[in-house]
Scaffold this active site. Structure first.
Site, PDB file in Angstrom:
ATOM      1  N   ASP A  76      31.086 -27.110 -17.755  1.00 24.50           N
ATOM      2  CA  ASP A  76      31.939 -26.461 -18.733  1.00 24.50           C
ATOM      3  C   ASP A  76      33.021 -25.807 -17.904  1.00 24.50           C
ATOM      4  O   ASP A  76      32.763 -25.250 -16.831  1.00 24.50           O
ATOM      5  CB  ASP A  76      31.175 -25.444 -19.577  1.00 24.50           C
ATOM      6  N   GLY A 160      44.764 -31.477 -20.105  1.00 26.84           N
ATOM      7  CA  GLY A 160      44.564 -30.080 -20.493  1.00 26.84           C
ATOM      8  C   GLY A 160      45.763 -29.200 -20.177  1.00 26.84           C
ATOM      9  O   GLY A 160      46.904 -29.522 -20.516  1.00 26.84           O
TER      10      GLY A 160
HETATM   11  P1  ITT Z   1      33.384 -32.114 -22.570  1.00 26.74           P
HETATM   12  O1  ITT Z   1      32.827 -30.843 -23.117  1.00 26.74           O
HETATM   13  O2  ITT Z   1      33.070 -33.309 -23.379  1.00 26.74           O
HETATM   14  O3  ITT Z   1      33.073 -32.320 -21.119  1.00 26.74           O
HETATM   15  P2  ITT Z   1      35.922 -30.863 -23.059  1.00 26.74           P
HETATM   16  O4  ITT Z   1      37.354 -31.304 -23.049  1.00 26.74           O
HETATM   17  O5  ITT Z   1      35.403 -30.220 -24.300  1.00 26.74           O
HETATM   18  O6  ITT Z   1      34.991 -32.061 -22.602  1.00 26.74           O
HETATM   19  P3  ITT Z   1      35.328 -28.370 -21.751  1.00 26.74           P
HETATM   20  O7  ITT Z   1      34.473 -27.919 -22.839  1.00 26.74           O
HETATM   21  O8  ITT Z   1      34.862 -28.188 -20.333  1.00 26.74           O
HETATM   22  O9  ITT Z   1      35.752 -29.916 -21.845  1.00 26.74           O
HETATM   23  O10 ITT Z   1      36.703 -27.662 -21.996  1.00 26.74           O
HETATM   24  C1  ITT Z   1      37.521 -27.512 -20.992  1.00 26.74           C
HETATM   25  C2  ITT Z   1      38.931 -27.376 -21.478  1.00 26.74           C
HETATM   26  O11 ITT Z   1      39.557 -26.570 -20.461  1.00 26.74           O
HETATM   27  C3  ITT Z   1      39.624 -28.738 -21.459  1.00 26.74           C
HETATM   28  O12 ITT Z   1      39.676 -29.350 -22.712  1.00 26.74           O
HETATM   29  C4  ITT Z   1      40.995 -28.355 -20.940  1.00 26.74           C
HETATM   30  O13 ITT Z   1      41.797 -27.900 -21.987  1.00 26.74           O
HETATM   31  C5  ITT Z   1      40.708 -27.187 -20.000  1.00 26.74           C
HETATM   32  N1  ITT Z   1      40.506 -27.683 -18.622  1.00 26.74           N
HETATM   33  C6  ITT Z   1      39.346 -27.812 -17.935  1.00 26.74           C
HETATM   34  N2  ITT Z   1      39.561 -28.353 -16.720  1.00 26.74           N
HETATM   35  C7  ITT Z   1      40.875 -28.610 -16.642  1.00 26.74           C
HETATM   36  C8  ITT Z   1      41.711 -29.170 -15.666  1.00 26.74           C
HETATM   37  O14 ITT Z   1      41.249 -29.643 -14.518  1.00 26.74           O
HETATM   38  N3  ITT Z   1      43.003 -29.265 -15.927  1.00 26.74           N
HETATM   39  C9  ITT Z   1      43.500 -28.819 -17.084  1.00 26.74           C
HETATM   40  N4  ITT Z   1      42.791 -28.286 -18.073  1.00 26.74           N
HETATM   41  C10 ITT Z   1      41.488 -28.168 -17.854  1.00 26.74           C
END
Ligand code: ITT
Length: 206
Positions: A76, A160
């Site tokens: 996460d 992201g």
């Molecule tokens: P999963 O839960 O399916 O893995 P998710 O997109 O929901 O995918 P997260 O719950 O970990 O992933 O949410 C992380 C959010 O934080 C992601 O959607 C991005 O908006 C941001 N984020 C995380 N890592 C990032 C990165 O390396 N670069 C840019 N934004 C990032």
């Protein structure tokens, strides 16, 4: 006693294309076949209801490892912005709403930070990784990446919040640096470096 067979596969508990690309690259030196949730379309989305990155990573890893009977890695991650008291944090993926796009999320962030000078736009990406085996044994690693929130989006790489995450030493956003550089600097890379130290021992004891 016969030796237990060493695991040869690991499931990445995500369908996020950007994360899958980065994890596959970063885990390339580990001798495990890497599967993702795209290989298991029947597995439902795990609800991220936790209040911390660890809660959510653990929930995803545990639920999928125990239901598939396979070693599972979940992370996460999110962005913590100091001027916003650490928001969007665990809510990063849905900051602008449940179905928000990356662009909607970072535009909302820029709006919230309107008028905040550069020196107070400090922020960090945080990543917590949990690896869980089918019996519930687990391992945790964590990494951060410090930066600043830019005044406007720049760059075409990554995903992201990358277009608004400014790397102070480079004067570039995370979306302006090619993936191979991001994969050396990022919160996910830092968490994986810690994990890779611990993983071989963990895999032998399970
Ligand atoms: P999963 O839960 O399916 O893995 P998710 O997109 O929901 O995918 P997260 O719950 O970990 O992933 O949410 C992380 C959010 O934080 C992601 O959607 C991005 O908006 C941001 N984020 C995380 N890592 C990032 C990165 O390396 N670069 C840019 N934004 C990032």
């Amino acid at each position: 006693m016969p030796r237990k067979k060493r695991p040869d596969k690991i499931v990445l508990a995500t369908r996020n294309r950007g994360k899958i690309r980065e994890f596959k690259f970063l885990l390339r030196q580990i001798p495990l076949n890497i599967l993702t949730l795209d290989d298991f379309p029947e597995v439902p989305e795990v609800q991220e209801t936790g209040e911390t990155f660890f809660d959510n990573a653990f929930k995803k890893a545990y639920e999928i490892a125990t239901s598939l009977g396979m070693i599972t890695l979940a992370d996460d991650s999110g962005l913590e912005v100091d001027a916003l008291g650490g928001a969007p944090g665990v809510y990063s993926a849905r900051y602008a709403g449940d179905k928000a796009t990356d662009e909607e999320n970072y535009l909302k962030l820029l709006k919230e930070l309107k008028g905040v000078p550069l020196e107070r736009r400090t922020a960090r990406f945080r990543c917590v990784i949990v690896v869980c085996d089918p019996h519930g044994a687990w391992l945790k690693a964590e990494g951060v990446w410090e930066g600043l929130i830019s005044f406007s989006p720049r760059g075409r790489y990554g995903f992201g919040y990358d277009p608004v995450f400014l790397i102070p030493d480079l004067g570039k956003t995370a979306a302006e640096i090619p993936p191979k550089f991001k994969n050396q600097l990022s919160h996910r890379a830092n968490a994986l470096r810690e994990l890779i130290e611990l993983l071989p021992t963990f895999l032998q004891i399970i």
